[in-house]
Design a protein around this motif. Structure first.
Motif, mmCIF file in Angstrom:
data_model
loop_
_atom_site.group_PDB
_atom_site.id
_atom_site.type_symbol
_atom_site.label_atom_id
_atom_site.label_comp_id
_atom_site.label_asym_id
_atom_site.label_seq_id
_atom_site.Cartn_x
_atom_site.Cartn_y
_atom_site.Cartn_z
ATOM 1 N N SER A 1 -9.491 -17.008 4.908
ATOM 2 C CA SER A 1 -8.202 -16.952 5.603
ATOM 3 C C SER A 1 -8.090 -18.171 6.494
ATOM 4 C CB SER A 1 -8.083 -15.669 6.440
ATOM 5 O OG SER A 1 -9.104 -15.630 7.414
ATOM 6 N N GLY A 2 -6.888 -18.443 6.934
ATOM 7 C CA GLY A 2 -6.672 -19.576 7.814
ATOM 8 C C GLY A 2 -6.650 -20.896 7.068
ATOM 9 N N GLN A 3 -6.797 -21.994 7.819
ATOM 10 C CA GLN A 3 -6.754 -23.321 7.222
ATOM 11 C C GLN A 3 -7.911 -23.500 6.238
ATOM 12 O OE1 GLN A 3 -6.198 -25.464 11.211
ATOM 13 N NE2 GLN A 3 -5.027 -26.774 9.812
ATOM 14 N N GLY A 4 -7.588 -24.100 5.103
ATOM 15 C CA GLY A 4 -8.605 -24.325 4.095
ATOM 16 C C GLY A 4 -8.922 -23.116 3.259
ATOM 17 N N SER A 5 -8.109 -22.061 3.376
ATOM 18 C CA SER A 5 -8.407 -20.826 2.654
ATOM 19 C C SER A 5 -8.377 -21.033 1.147
ATOM 20 C CB SER A 5 -7.430 -19.725 3.063
ATOM 21 O OG SER A 5 -6.086 -20.108 2.765
ATOM 22 N N GLU A 6 -7.504 -21.960 0.661
ATOM 23 C CA GLU A 6 -7.428 -22.180 -0.782
ATOM 24 C C GLU A 6 -8.730 -22.763 -1.326
ATOM 25 O OE1 GLU A 6 -5.526 -25.919 1.076
ATOM 26 O OE2 GLU A 6 -5.880 -23.806 1.552
ATOM 27 N N TYR A 7 -9.405 -23.588 -0.504
ATOM 28 C CA TYR A 7 -10.690 -24.157 -0.944
ATOM 29 C C TYR A 7 -11.774 -23.092 -0.942
ATOM 30 C CZ TYR A 7 -8.133 -28.446 0.073
ATOM 31 O OH TYR A 7 -7.184 -29.426 0.106
ATOM 32 N N CYS A 8 -11.735 -22.247 0.059
ATOM 33 C CA CYS A 8 -12.687 -21.138 0.136
ATOM 34 C C CYS A 8 -12.509 -20.213 -1.068
ATOM 35 C CB CYS A 8 -12.495 -20.387 1.455
ATOM 36 S SG CYS A 8 -13.503 -18.907 1.651
ATOM 37 N N ARG A 9 -11.260 -19.896 -1.403
ATOM 38 C CA ARG A 9 -10.994 -19.017 -2.541
ATOM 39 C C ARG A 9 -11.455 -19.647 -3.853
ATOM 40 N NH1 ARG A 9 -5.773 -18.658 -0.690
ATOM 41 N NH2 ARG A 9 -4.956 -19.257 -2.747
ATOM 42 N N TYR A 10 -11.133 -20.934 -4.027
ATOM 43 C CA TYR A 10 -11.525 -21.624 -5.257
ATOM 44 C C TYR A 10 -13.044 -21.593 -5.427
ATOM 45 C CZ TYR A 10 -12.171 -25.309 -8.727
ATOM 46 O OH TYR A 10 -12.550 -26.008 -9.840
ATOM 47 N N ASP A 11 -13.758 -21.981 -4.366
ATOM 48 C CA ASP A 11 -15.220 -22.091 -4.481
ATOM 49 C C ASP A 11 -15.870 -20.724 -4.689
ATOM 50 O OD1 ASP A 11 -14.771 -24.716 -4.105
ATOM 51 O OD2 ASP A 11 -15.730 -24.874 -2.142
ATOM 52 N N THR A 12 -15.298 -19.697 -4.066
ATOM 53 C CA THR A 12 -15.864 -18.356 -4.215
ATOM 54 C C THR A 12 -15.637 -17.826 -5.625
ATOM 55 O OG1 THR A 12 -15.436 -17.895 -1.877
ATOM 56 C CG2 THR A 12 -15.903 -16.018 -3.298
ATOM 57 N N LEU A 13 -14.421 -17.966 -6.121
ATOM 58 C CA LEU A 13 -14.083 -17.373 -7.411
ATOM 59 C C LEU A 13 -14.625 -18.177 -8.593
ATOM 60 C CD1 LEU A 13 -10.437 -16.244 -6.598
ATOM 61 C CD2 LEU A 13 -12.471 -14.809 -6.813
ATOM 62 N N ILE A 14 -14.715 -19.506 -8.437
ATOM 63 C CA ILE A 14 -15.220 -20.311 -9.551
ATOM 64 C C ILE A 14 -16.726 -20.151 -9.711
ATOM 65 C CG2 ILE A 14 -15.768 -22.466 -8.367
ATOM 66 C CD1 ILE A 14 -13.831 -22.220 -11.650
ATOM 67 N N THR A 15 -17.413 -19.862 -8.587
ATOM 68 C CA THR A 15 -18.877 -19.720 -8.638
ATOM 69 C C THR A 15 -19.332 -18.270 -8.566
ATOM 70 O OG1 THR A 15 -19.099 -19.893 -6.221
ATOM 71 C CG2 THR A 15 -19.138 -21.959 -7.480
ATOM 72 N N HIS A 16 -18.386 -17.366 -8.249
ATOM 73 C CA HIS A 16 -18.746 -15.967 -8.005
ATOM 74 C C HIS A 16 -19.859 -15.869 -6.956
ATOM 75 C CE1 HIS A 16 -16.892 -13.496 -11.531
ATOM 76 N NE2 HIS A 16 -15.992 -14.144 -10.808
ATOM 77 N N SER A 17 -19.698 -16.683 -5.913
ATOM 78 C CA SER A 17 -20.697 -16.722 -4.845
ATOM 79 C C SER A 17 -19.994 -16.657 -3.502
ATOM 80 C CB SER A 17 -21.532 -18.002 -4.939
ATOM 81 O OG SER A 17 -22.314 -18.175 -3.786
ATOM 82 N N LEU A 18 -20.190 -15.550 -2.795
ATOM 83 C CA LEU A 18 -19.628 -15.439 -1.449
ATOM 84 C C LEU A 18 -20.297 -16.431 -0.510
ATOM 85 C CD1 LEU A 18 -19.363 -11.554 -1.109
ATOM 86 C CD2 LEU A 18 -17.480 -13.169 -1.426
ATOM 87 N N GLU A 19 -21.580 -16.741 -0.770
ATOM 88 C CA GLU A 19 -22.294 -17.706 0.062
ATOM 89 C C GLU A 19 -21.654 -19.085 -0.050
ATOM 90 O OE1 GLU A 19 -23.730 -15.552 -1.957
ATOM 91 O OE2 GLU A 19 -24.730 -14.248 -0.480
ATOM 92 N N MET A 20 -21.277 -19.460 -1.268
ATOM 93 C CA MET A 20 -20.615 -20.752 -1.462
ATOM 94 C C MET A 20 -19.267 -20.770 -0.754
ATOM 95 S SD MET A 20 -20.788 -23.787 -2.865
ATOM 96 C CE MET A 20 -21.872 -23.784 -4.308
ATOM 97 N N GLY A 21 -18.513 -19.711 -0.880
ATOM 98 C CA GLY A 21 -17.221 -19.630 -0.194
ATOM 99 C C GLY A 21 -17.380 -19.677 1.311
ATOM 100 N N ARG A 22 -18.401 -18.970 1.793
ATOM 101 C CA ARG A 22 -18.653 -18.964 3.237
ATOM 102 C C ARG A 22 -19.038 -20.366 3.720
ATOM 103 N NH1 ARG A 22 -21.811 -15.064 3.068
ATOM 104 N NH2 ARG A 22 -20.251 -13.442 3.402
ATOM 105 N N SER B 1 -8.505 -31.752 -3.828
ATOM 106 C CA SER B 1 -9.754 -31.443 -4.524
ATOM 107 C C SER B 1 -9.945 -32.408 -5.689
ATOM 108 C CB SER B 1 -9.749 -30.006 -5.052
ATOM 109 O OG SER B 1 -9.669 -29.086 -3.991
ATOM 110 N N PHE B 2 -11.190 -32.739 -5.952
ATOM 111 C CA PHE B 2 -11.533 -33.577 -7.105
ATOM 112 C C PHE B 2 -12.861 -33.080 -7.660
ATOM 113 C CE2 PHE B 2 -13.999 -37.180 -8.785
ATOM 114 C CZ PHE B 2 -13.215 -37.488 -9.882
ATOM 115 N N ASN B 3 -12.842 -32.575 -8.879
ATOM 116 C CA ASN B 3 -14.021 -31.997 -9.492
ATOM 117 C C ASN B 3 -14.564 -32.843 -10.633
ATOM 118 O OD1 ASN B 3 -15.164 -29.312 -8.569
ATOM 119 N ND2 ASN B 3 -12.960 -28.945 -8.403
ATOM 120 N N GLY B 4 -14.486 -34.153 -10.476
ATOM 121 C CA GLY B 4 -15.048 -35.027 -11.491
ATOM 122 C C GLY B 4 -16.565 -35.054 -11.429
#
Length: 825
Positions: A675-696, A455-458
């Protein structure tokens, strides 16, 4: 009075601007001081006052390569005395007019090229061409059907005169497409003259004759065709044009609507109708003889993908063939048995040849050695090839002459496909090498071509991929994620991607406003896809079937897919094998070695691949310089945030770790979603934005990428396996594990392997299979000898049996005598 003074001031301003050299006359695209004639001046609000007058837009902005489209020049001022001449590509002129509302109209000409064509407009009968714009010329096959006249039952038109095909032909069109009370129905023909591949080789459409004059413009026409006489019957490729009766027969470049080009069987000579098969065979043989002396092109075309999945995923090099599209019902007229075909996007370098690859319902490639519906290469690429105009690069028409009419001669109008497939054999996939895919998605996350994910959030503008040797550059812009309530979070998203190859046009794809669509720019000018989904540009093709989906294709085979997902861009980059060891940037070095993917722009390898701060420094090193930027800065926000500011914003500090607060109600929902592959990215995007749509959306991007990688896996092909002579085979799949069964016709004996399996080595198992004829004399002699042997065996068995019985009887008598003697004693 106030209005008068306002008008006077405006006139004086315009006059003074021109005196000071600030007019846009003949300066469209330039940035002047202190005003601009560049397209970005509209959003920056610094246009010279006459920008709209001289840098014009038109509507509609596209039409058929055949011409005849009446379009309006927007916003420029004309009057009834203006004498309009429209010039296309700097040399082709048509006569325009001014309507009762003082709007200027141009008529598009018949062209021999596709893509954006420069447009100039003169209002003084051609003395000065001071207004500049562009016109999009479209391949007939890619044009919306509503913009063409329709041949009802096109098969009847193209088989007319063959056995059991005749009767009345019908056609329709939309009456408003021709502004006239009465119309003429004209027949036009296409031919190519001169020696192939010489400077004299020219393609030409010619007016032949009129089927009907002064027909009421009702949108319907029917007729019973008659055989054309010489020389008209010499034209075998043609189309019909519907134009106003006020024009002379065959007048060039007038308002009109055309049918698609087609094989004009209905128009051919009596000899064709008397015996179409014999007529077609003569043509087929003549074509075969011509092919014998023409240059060999098969060795320079790209091999087909092995599977349908590969063909659909390799979007940098292959695109759906509009004549056989699985998304549109798989109506594969010329490829029966196939469900989907693709064409190589780029024509071959020397001969401008094309490649077509077709697949059956199992996903296997269909080969012409097995089926009439197989994949076929083309001497002339159907979509043409820059610089167009001359054969074999004329879009559509050259392909008809050298690849389609011959198919009618040999396969459709007669049963002699062996001639055609001898010259147009399918190329299998034994040398096909699938591309490698890298992706940028979410807030944002990267998966390199060799599979390294980070991940890179620059915040800034960075090099996603660069290949100096191949002159390919892809840049990305990131901006902070903004929530629905307007607040920003300490994470970024990909908001724009800009790219070019060599001297190609620069293409930029960015989030639109509002962020429900993608905006495409060509050399900082907005491209519209409201009329056409495919645009041919200089050194690049752009395809946008929906407002949220854009694919960019370069001559090297590099493809870039851009997808809008919940206010963020997902960018998938596809690189052909030719770029192996020739790339760097944030998607790494493509060489199948993940260890050297994270190398900074100054050559240092990042060792802490799981250290977020080290990765942040790695990404920051790939920030671009203003001197090399490909981006457009057409707002105060972009100017201040990116052009006049550091390309990497060092003051922006993102959240590096997943913020999992046990009291956060999103934690449980996130666990269910991710869940599954890439779950850490899904979790990060969902929790940092508080958006299930973004995580999805992140989860969808990961799954989509994994699917592409799976589809593009290399497979091994053993190549086509021929049936034995005087035999047959069962099975038309030739990839690893495929089994082909072989057998012989009656009267032949099989020698070799009855069953052969494609092995991992790329070779077929077993021995070559042959079928040997059985010798009739040998059979008779063998049968006689067998019969004699059988008789001898039977006789021997009988004699032996009798002998055994005699010996048994003698033994019994002897035993009885012995018994009697024993009793006597």
């Amino acid at each position: 009075m106030g209005l008068f003074y306002l008008s006077l001031i405006l006139v004086c301003w315009v006059f003074s601007s021109r005196i000071l050299g600030q007019s846009c006359k003949d300066k469209c695209g330039d940035k002047l001081e202190p005003c601009s004639c560049h397209t970005t001046c509209v959003s920056l609000k610094n246009c010279c006052v006459d920008y709209m007058e001289y840098c014009v837009d038109v509507t509609p902005y596209s039409g058929s390569i055949f011409g005849g489209t009446d379009f309006v020049v927007l916003k420029a001022h004309f009057n009834q005395s203006s004498q309009i001449i429209c010039r296309f590509n700097y040399d082709i002129q048509t006569v325009g007019y001014v309507d009762t509302d003082n709007r200027c109209h141009c008529i598009s000409p018949l062209l021999y090229e596709t893509g954006l064509v420069p447009l100039q407009v003169s209002s003084d009968n051609g003395t000065n061409f001071s207004r500049h714009g562009a016109w999009l010329s479209v391949h007939p096959g890619k044009l919306d059907p509503s913009l063409k006249a329709t041949l009802i039952n096109a098969t009847q038109w193209q088989y007319y005169g063959t056995p059991d095909v005749g009767g009345t032909l019908h056609m329709t069109w939309t009456p408003s497409q021709v502004r006239a009370a009465t119309v003429n129905i004209e027949v036009w023909g296409y031919t190519e003259k001169g020696n192939p591949y010489s400077q004299s080789w020219q393609g030409e459409w010619e007016y032949l004759y009129s089927l009907k004059r002064d027909l009421p413009n009702s949108g319907v026409f029917s007729f019973v065709p008659k055989s054309a006489e010489k020389p008209f019957s010499n034209w075998e490729l043609g189309c019909l044009r519907i134009s106003s009766s006020v024009h002379p027969d065959g007048a060039w470049n007038v308002h009109a609507v055309w049918t698609e080009d087609h094989a004009v069987a209905w128009h051919l000579e009596d000899k064709f109708r008397l015996d179409s098969a014999a007529w077609a065979l003569d043509k087929c043989i003549a074509w075969d003889q011509l092919e014998e002396i023409l240059p060999e092109f098969l060795t320079e075309i790209i091999d087909c993908p092995c599977t349908l999945a590969q063909a659909r995923a390799d979007t940098g090099r292959f695109h759906t063939d509009y004549g056989c599209d699985i998304e549109k019902g798989s109506v594969c007229t010329y490829h029966p048995g196939s469900v989907h075909c693709v064409r190589a996007i780029q024509a071959s370098p020397k001969y401008a040849a094309g490649q077509q690859c077709c697949y059956d319902h199992t996903g296997a490639q269909v080969l012409t050695d097995d089926s009439i519906g197989g994949s076929t290469p083309d001497r002339a690429h159907d979509w043409g090839s820059p610089p167009f105009v001359k054969p074999p690069r004329v879009p559509g028409f050259s392909h008809w002459i050298y690849d389609v009419l011959s198919f009618y001669y040999c396969c459709l109008w007669s049963d002699n496909c062996h001639y055609y497939f001898k010259r147009r054999p399918s190329s299998d996939c034994r040398t096909y090498q699938p591309p490698k895919a890298g992706v940028v998605f979410g807030d944002p996350h990267f998966i390199t071509f060799d599979g390294v994910s980070y991940s890179f959030n620059g915040k800034g503008e960075y090099t996603i991929m660069v290949s100096e040797s191949k002159e390919v550059t892809i840049q990305g812009r990131t901006e902070p994620v903004k929530l629905i309530n307007g607040t920003t979070v300490k994470a970024t998203k990909l908001s724009a991607v800009a790219m070019k190859e060599g001297t190609s046009d620069t293409i930029e794809v960015r989030l639109g406003s509002p962020e429900d669509h993608l905006e495409v720019l060509q050399n900082q000018t907005r491209l519209s896809f409201s009329e056409q989904s495919w645009v041919d540009l200089k050194g690049v093709f752009v395809f946008s079937p929906t407002p949220t989906n854009v694919t960019v294709m370069f001559p090297s085979g590099v493809g870039v897919e851009l997808r809008l997902r919940v206010g963020s861009i997902t960018a998938t980059v596809l690189l052909p094998e030719a770029l192996k060891d020739a790339t760097s940037g944030m998607l790494g070095k493509m060489n199948d070695d993940p260890e050297d993917d994270l190398i900074t722009s100054d050559g240092h390898n990042v060792t802490g691949q799981h250290n977020a701060e080290e990765l942040f420094k790695f990404g920051a090193s790939w920030s671009i310089a203003n001197a090399s930027t490909l981006f457009t800065y057409d707002s105060e926000y972009l100017l201040n945030t990116y052009l006049h500011a550091p390309k990497h914003d060092a003051s922006f500090h993102p959240v590096f770790s997943i913020p999992e607060d046990p009291h956060d109600p999103f934690v449980n929902q996130t666990s269910e979603l991710c869940s599954g592959q890439g779950s850490e990215y899904c979790r990060y995007d969902t929790l940092i934005t508080h958006s299930l749509e973004m995580g999805r959306a992140t989860r969808v991007s990961v799954q989509s990428h994994l699917s592409i990688v799976e589809d593009l896996k290399s497979v091994v092909s053993c190549g086509w396996l021929a049936p034995p002579k005087n035999g047959k085979k069962e099975g038309t799949r030739y990839l690893v594990g495929a089994v082909v069964k072989l057998s012989c016709d009656s009267g032949y004996i099989l020698s070799g392997s009855e069953k052969r399996t494609c092995q991992q080595t790329g070779h077929w198992s077993g021995d070559i299979t042959t079928c040997k004829a059985v010798n009739p004399v040998g059979i008779a002699v063998g049968s006689f000898i067998g019969a004699v042997a059988l008789i001898l065996i039977i006789v021997t068995l009988i004699v032996k049996s009798r002998k055994n019985k005699s010996e048994a009887a003698a033994s019994t008598v002897f035993d009885d005598e012995q018994d009697q003697i024993s009793v006597a004693f």
